[in-house]
Design an enzyme around this catalytic site. Structure first.
Site, PDB file in Angstrom:
ATOM      1  N   TYR A  38     -12.860 -12.465  -1.731  1.00 39.92           N
ATOM      2  CA  TYR A  38     -12.309 -11.497  -0.766  1.00 39.92           C
ATOM      3  C   TYR A  38     -13.088 -10.181  -0.820  1.00 39.92           C
ATOM      4  CZ  TYR A  38      -8.497  -8.917   1.632  1.00 39.92           C
ATOM      5  OH  TYR A  38      -7.735  -8.152   2.490  1.00 39.92           O
TER       6      TYR A  38
ATOM      7  N   LYS B  94     -15.100  -8.447   2.174  1.00 41.12           N
ATOM      8  CA  LYS B  94     -14.677  -7.155   2.706  1.00 41.12           C
ATOM      9  C   LYS B  94     -15.746  -6.088   2.504  1.00 41.12           C
ATOM     10  CE  LYS B  94     -10.665  -8.328   4.368  1.00 41.12           C
ATOM     11  NZ  LYS B  94     -10.512  -8.424   5.815  1.00 41.12           N
TER      12      LYS B  94
END
Ligand code: NDP
Length: 246
Positions: A154, A158
């Site tokens: 993640y 991101k």
């Protein structure tokens, strides 16, 4: 052209932050294209927007399917005659410690959170260039700036979104198209609902404001970057995170 006439394409609009963004942009007069995998909630949202005097279209699409997503963006621009605002918000988590993280969980998170934004920005750039006007807003996360254990996939996605957005901002700076990032902290949505209480307490403790944010607080930041008079702002990352990561 006034903000009211513009068309906004919002991914992950069925709930949470995406829904709040769609509602906000519709309230401000934009025609909103609501995108996610599930028709039911999209149709409910469309009905709710229309009952408040707004206008919306729904598109069922898995943003991890590059061809389907690129087609959805191009079809929108063709059928509505324009595409002015792109909000890449759809996202997932597949958390796990590095030593136990599978290739599949890494790839899936990159595909849905990062590659989809690349595909959508590329497809949206052409219609935006034709009008010499565009607003791309990518939803990253404060985790992409500060890192978070159990979120190697993640955080990579991101933080990748931040670099990618800055590169796009530079490529299109003279073409009337801006690209910016909103980086939320912990927000009360389905994504955080199932976190164990211990993790929620830790999240509040590392947030100077000692609370979770609300989806409408992210929508306000997206609305700012999407507006006509944000035209001199590009390549920026706005954290909406209760002071976390400042
Ligand atoms: P939710 O889980 O509440 O909603 C996720 C949305 O994305 C849903 O509309 C879902 O729709 C859609 N979605 C997921 N996968 C796909 C896919 N493959 N194709 C199309 N749509 C998809 O998440 P949030 O609202 O909390 O998060 C929104 C964004 O904000 C995400 O990018 C997230 O990473 C980011 N963010 C969230 C934070 C938080 O604390 N909540 C913090 C920081 C960033 P459906 O399942 O119907 O397809």
């Amino acid at each position: 052209m006034s903000d009211e006439k513009r068309v906004a394409f919002v991914t992950g609009a069925s709930r949470g932050i995406g829904r709040a963004v769609a509602e906000r942009l519709a309230r401000e007069g934009r025609h909103v294209v609501l995108v996610s995998r599930t028709a039911g909630p999209l149709n409910d949202l469309k009905a709710s927007i229309e009952s408040s005097g707004g206008s919306a279209t729904t598109v069922c699409c898995d943003v991890g399917d590059s061809k389907a997503l690129a087609d959805a963006v191009s079809d929108t621009a063709r059928s509505l005659g324009r595409l002015d605002i792109l909000v890449n918000n759809a996202g997932i988590t597949r958390d796990g410690l590095l030593l136990r993280m599978s290739d599949e969980d890494f790839d899936e998170v990159i595909r849905v959170n990062l590659k989809s934004a690349f595909v959508a920005c590329r497809a949206a750039a052409r219609p935006m260039m034709s009008n010499r006007w565009g607003r791309m807003v990518n939803i990253s996360s404060i985790s992409g700036r500060v890192g978070r254990a159990s979120q190697v996939n993640y955080c990579a996605a991101k933080s990748g979104l931040i670099g990618m957005t800055k590169a796009i901002a530079k490529e299109f700076a003279t073409k009337g198209i801006t690209a910016n990032v909103v980086a939320p902290g912990f927000i009360e949505t389905d994504m955080t609902a199932d976190l164990p209480d211990l993790v929620k307490d830790e999240a509040r403790n590392i947030t100077p404001m000692r609370r979770f944010g609300q989806a409408h607080e992210i929508a306000a930041a997206v609305a700012y970057f999407s507006a006509e008079d944000a035209g001199f702002v590009t390549g920026e990352v706005l954290a909406v995170a209760g002071g976390m990561g400042m």
